[in-house]
Structure formats: structure tokens, C-alpha cells
Write a protein that holds these residues in place. Structure first.
Motif, PDB file in Angstrom:
ATOM      1  N   SER A 110       0.671  -1.138  -0.051  1.00  0.00           N
ATOM      2  CA  SER A 110       0.025   0.006   0.051  1.00  0.00           C
ATOM      3  C   SER A 110       0.971   1.219  -0.132  1.00  0.00           C
ATOM      4  O   SER A 110       1.752   1.306   0.909  1.00  0.00           O
ATOM      5  N   GLY A 111       0.571   2.150  -1.109  1.00  0.00           N
ATOM      6  CA  GLY A 111       1.363   3.461  -0.924  1.00  0.00           C
ATOM      7  C   GLY A 111       2.645   3.291  -1.738  1.00  0.00           C
ATOM      8  O   GLY A 111       3.558   4.164  -1.279  1.00  0.00           O
ATOM      9  N   ARG A 112       3.035   2.275  -1.893  1.00  0.00           N
ATOM     10  CA  ARG A 112       4.615   2.009  -2.253  1.00  0.00           C
ATOM     11  C   ARG A 112       4.565   1.627  -3.945  1.00  0.00           C
ATOM     12  O   ARG A 112       3.505   1.421  -4.721  1.00  0.00           O
ATOM     13  N   GLY A 113       5.794   1.563  -4.566  1.00  0.00           N
ATOM     14  CA  GLY A 113       5.967   1.127  -5.964  1.00  0.00           C
ATOM     15  C   GLY A 113       5.962  -0.506  -5.980  1.00  0.00           C
ATOM     16  O   GLY A 113       5.676  -1.092  -4.943  1.00  0.00           O
ATOM     17  N   LEU A 114       6.098  -0.679  -7.245  1.00  0.00           N
ATOM     18  CA  LEU A 114       5.826  -2.365  -7.463  1.00  0.00           C
ATOM     19  C   LEU A 114       7.354  -2.785  -7.408  1.00  0.00           C
ATOM     20  O   LEU A 114       8.146  -2.542  -7.609  1.00  0.00           O
ATOM     21  N   VAL A 115       7.189  -4.100  -6.671  1.00  0.00           N
ATOM     22  CA  VAL A 115       8.615  -4.874  -6.544  1.00  0.00           C
ATOM     23  C   VAL A 115       8.529  -6.163  -7.553  1.00  0.00           C
ATOM     24  O   VAL A 115       7.431  -6.855  -7.280  1.00  0.00           O
ATOM     25  N   HIS A 116       9.434  -6.436  -8.321  1.00  0.00           N
ATOM     26  CA  HIS A 116       9.441  -7.715  -9.096  1.00  0.00           C
ATOM     27  C   HIS A 116       9.538  -8.845  -8.191  1.00  0.00           C
ATOM     28  O   HIS A 116      10.488  -9.059  -7.394  1.00  0.00           O
ATOM     29  N   LEU A 117       8.735  -9.896  -8.290  1.00  0.00           N
ATOM     30  CA  LEU A 117       8.957 -11.089  -7.814  1.00  0.00           C
ATOM     31  C   LEU A 117       9.360 -12.322  -8.408  1.00  0.00           C
ATOM     32  O   LEU A 117      10.413 -13.100  -7.963  1.00  0.00           O
ATOM     33  N   ILE A 118       8.784 -12.680  -9.475  1.00  0.00           N
ATOM     34  CA  ILE A 118       9.438 -13.652 -10.251  1.00  0.00           C
ATOM     35  C   ILE A 118       8.852 -13.567 -11.858  1.00  0.00           C
ATOM     36  O   ILE A 118       7.911 -12.835 -11.988  1.00  0.00           O
ATOM     37  N   LEU A 119      10.004 -14.117 -12.708  1.00  0.00           N
ATOM     38  CA  LEU A 119       9.597 -14.129 -14.126  1.00  0.00           C
ATOM     39  C   LEU A 119       9.597 -15.583 -14.427  1.00  0.00           C
ATOM     40  O   LEU A 119      10.461 -16.213 -14.260  1.00  0.00           O
ATOM     41  N   ILE A 120       8.612 -15.862 -15.562  1.00  0.00           N
ATOM     42  CA  ILE A 120       8.598 -16.987 -16.007  1.00  0.00           C
ATOM     43  C   ILE A 120       8.631 -16.934 -17.620  1.00  0.00           C
ATOM     44  O   ILE A 120       7.887 -16.175 -18.069  1.00  0.00           O
ATOM     45  N   ARG A 121       9.331 -17.776 -18.225  1.00  0.00           N
ATOM     46  CA  ARG A 121       9.778 -17.469 -19.702  1.00  0.00           C
ATOM     47  C   ARG A 121       8.179 -18.446 -20.439  1.00  0.00           C
ATOM     48  O   ARG A 121       8.040 -19.306 -19.792  1.00  0.00           O
ATOM     49  N   SER A 122       7.919 -18.069 -21.610  1.00  0.00           N
ATOM     50  CA  SER A 122       7.110 -18.747 -22.411  1.00  0.00           C
ATOM     51  C   SER A 122       7.399 -20.332 -22.496  1.00  0.00           C
ATOM     52  O   SER A 122       6.270 -21.220 -22.771  1.00  0.00           O
ATOM     53  N   ASN A 123       8.713 -20.640 -22.435  1.00  0.00           N
ATOM     54  CA  ASN A 123       8.876 -22.107 -22.736  1.00  0.00           C
ATOM     55  C   ASN A 123       9.042 -22.877 -21.226  1.00  0.00           C
ATOM     56  O   ASN A 123       9.400 -23.958 -21.301  1.00  0.00           O
ATOM     57  N   GLU A 124       8.682 -22.088 -20.240  1.00  0.00           N
ATOM     58  CA  GLU A 124       8.890 -22.848 -19.001  1.00  0.00           C
ATOM     59  C   GLU A 124       7.309 -23.003 -18.424  1.00  0.00           C
ATOM     60  O   GLU A 124       6.362 -22.354 -18.798  1.00  0.00           O
ATOM     61  N   ARG A 125       6.880 -24.059 -17.529  1.00  0.00           N
ATOM     62  CA  ARG A 125       5.815 -24.357 -17.204  1.00  0.00           C
ATOM     63  C   ARG A 125       5.341 -24.080 -15.644  1.00  0.00           C
ATOM     64  O   ARG A 125       4.491 -23.932 -15.310  1.00  0.00           O
ATOM     65  N   GLU A 126       6.775 -24.042 -15.042  1.00  0.00           N
ATOM     66  CA  GLU A 126       6.544 -23.852 -13.502  1.00  0.00           C
ATOM     67  C   GLU A 126       7.846 -23.428 -12.953  1.00  0.00           C
ATOM     68  O   GLU A 126       8.986 -23.595 -13.736  1.00  0.00           O
ATOM     69  N   LYS A 127       7.762 -22.579 -12.023  1.00  0.00           N
ATOM     70  CA  LYS A 127       9.172 -21.910 -11.519  1.00  0.00           C
ATOM     71  C   LYS A 127       8.969 -21.710 -10.008  1.00  0.00           C
ATOM     72  O   LYS A 127       7.816 -21.369  -9.620  1.00  0.00           O
ATOM     73  N   HIS A 128       9.836 -22.043  -9.194  1.00  0.00           N
ATOM     74  CA  HIS A 128       9.823 -21.633  -7.707  1.00  0.00           C
ATOM     75  C   HIS A 128      11.066 -20.624  -7.349  1.00  0.00           C
ATOM     76  O   HIS A 128      12.057 -20.469  -7.950  1.00  0.00           O
ATOM     77  N   SER A 129      10.358 -19.944  -6.442  1.00  0.00           N
ATOM     78  CA  SER A 129      11.210 -18.889  -5.630  1.00  0.00           C
ATOM     79  C   SER A 129      10.905 -18.724  -4.292  1.00  0.00           C
ATOM     80  O   SER A 129      10.182 -18.084  -4.039  1.00  0.00           O
ATOM     81  N   GLY A 130      11.654 -19.577  -3.299  1.00  0.00           N
ATOM     82  CA  GLY A 130      11.339 -19.258  -2.094  1.00  0.00           C
ATOM     83  C   GLY A 130       9.737 -19.907  -1.777  1.00  0.00           C
ATOM     84  O   GLY A 130       9.612 -21.171  -2.142  1.00  0.00           O
ATOM     85  N   ARG A 131       8.910 -19.031  -1.096  1.00  0.00           N
ATOM     86  CA  ARG A 131       7.621 -19.576  -0.787  1.00  0.00           C
ATOM     87  C   ARG A 131       6.660 -19.418  -2.255  1.00  0.00           C
ATOM     88  O   ARG A 131       5.452 -19.503  -2.057  1.00  0.00           O
ATOM     89  N   LEU A 132       7.197 -18.932  -3.206  1.00  0.00           N
ATOM     90  CA  LEU A 132       6.400 -18.645  -4.439  1.00  0.00           C
ATOM     91  C   LEU A 132       6.366 -19.697  -5.403  1.00  0.00           C
ATOM     92  O   LEU A 132       7.629 -20.336  -5.560  1.00  0.00           O
TER      93      LEU A 132
END
Lengths: 110, 115
Positions: free
Chosen positions: A39-61
């Protein structure tokens, strides 16, 4: 320009539960990204998945991508109160600008 | 700290005035953007500059004029402000060269209120 839809628009869960957010988009993509906005802040990038990928993990994401259905999901496991924020999916257009979905407002109750 | 910074954070002004928002990034990125977030939280691209060259201009009224004096700065000047210009404006940057896939870094936003 296309605009993605996110589902649900709002989600309220208890700490420790998992949160799942879905995103649909309209055109072919190179990649799909998820961002968080407190709330009231800018956006922070979490994770990127490429079009040739089906699943990706990053920590609890965990992110999945189904290009045949033009949809993606973001799963946050073992949620915490600090995860309370708005979450946006975004696709990269031909000139590198992001096209954002409508966002999901996540509320994690302590 | 490395970051994308914007000034001012809040801007309250009267209809018809002219105002500017400044953005600076010290990440060494070659591309900068302006996005507008409306009251429903919908984010939309306005402009994009790559190495000081305008790349994207998304059907924004010509009252909005971006200026990029160098790769690290992208300012937004708005003439004759209207009530509908009230929104949060975000600056962002990314490194496009070298095959980067478009992860962007956002500033904290400038909340513009036109009275």
C-alpha cells in the motif's frame, strides 16, 4: 493494448494458509512476470517465467504458466501477515513495456 | 543505495497549472518508463525511453511531455492539468540490451491530486 484479468480481485486468508492468484492474458508472450505492490509503495518484481517454462519456484512462491490457455497462477505458501499487498501479473510487449493485469488484493490475517 | 527515485512523492495542484515530476535511476539501465495507476489500481504504460530516445508514446494527451536529458533521468512535464490527471505516476527502469527479458524496477510513485 491488451489487459490481463486477475482472479480473484480480493482474497483474505489466515496466516499459514496458502494463497493462489490467477492471471489470464490475451496475446502471445515472451515471458510473464509477477509484481507485488504494498500500500502506497512502488511495485517490486517477484518472479519471471519464460514462455517455454511451465513452472518456477522462488522461496515460498510457485508460478505456473499455461500458454495454451494463456493463463498463469501464483501460489504463496505458508502466508505471513507481511505478504499483505496487491499482486499483479504483467506480460512484456514487443517494445519491452509491461502490460499489467487488474491485480489481486491479498489480505493475510495474523 | 541503488534505486529508482522520484520527486515529489505528493503533488497537489489546481486545474490548469503546469507541473513536473522527476525520475532518476542509478542502476545503469538503458530504458526508462512512465506508468499511470488510476484510482482502481490499474497500471498503464505512458512512455518509454531507450538511451534518451522515445520508444513508446501510448495515446497520451500531448499535454504530457517526457524529457530525458540523459540515460539516468526521465522527467514528466504536464501542462494545463485536468481533474482526470489525478493518479499515481510511477517511473521504472530496465536493462533491455544484452537479451534482458524485461524485469523492471519501479520508483515509489508520485501521487498527483488535481483540485
Amino acid at each position: 493494448s491488451q489487459q490481463g484479468e486477475e482472479d480473484p480481485q480480493a482474497l483474505s486468508i489466515q496466516e499459514g494458509e496458502n494463497a493462489t492468484m490467477n492471471c489470464s492474458y490475451k496475446t502471445s508472450i515472451n515471458n510473464l512476470q509477477w509484481y507485488r505492490q504494498n500500500s502506497g509503495r512502488g511495485l517490486v518484481h517477484l518472479i519471471l517465467i519464460r514462455s517455454n517454462e511451465r513452472e518456477k519456484h522462488s522461496g515460498r512462491l510457485r508460478v505456473t504458466l499455461d500458454t495454451s490457455k494463456k493463463s498463469s497462477s501464483l501460489l504463496i505458501t505458508a502466508s505471513r501477515a507481511a505478504d499483505t499487498a496487491s499482486y499483479f501479473c504483467a506480460t512484456v510487449g514487443p517494445r519491452r513495456a509491461l502490460t499489467f493485469g487488474s491485480g489481486t488484493r491479498l489480505q493475510v490475517q495474523p | 543505495d541503488t534505486a529508482v527515485s522520484q520527486t515529489p512523492k505528493y503533488l497537489v495542484t489546481q486545474m490548469g497549472n503546469d507541473k513536473s515530476i522527476k525520475c532518476e535511476q542509478n542502476l545503469g539501465h538503458d530504458t526508462m518508463y512512465w506508468y499511470k495507476q488510476d484510482s482502481k489500481k490499474f497500471l498503464k504504460i505512458m512512455f518509454s525511453y531507450n538511451n534518451k530516445e522515445l520508444i513508446i508514446n501510448e495515446t497520451v494527451p500531448n499535454r504530457f511531455s517526457p524529457k530525458s536529458p540523459d540515460k539516468a533521468h526521465l522527467n514528466l512535464h504536464i501542462n494545463s492539468l485536468e481533474l482526470g490527471d489525478s493518479a499515481v505516476y510511477f517511473c521504472a527502469s530496465s536493462q533491455v540490451g544484452g537479451g534482458a527479458l524485461g524485469e523492471q524496477f519501479f520508483g515509489p510513485g508520485t501521487r498527483l491530486t488535481v483540485l
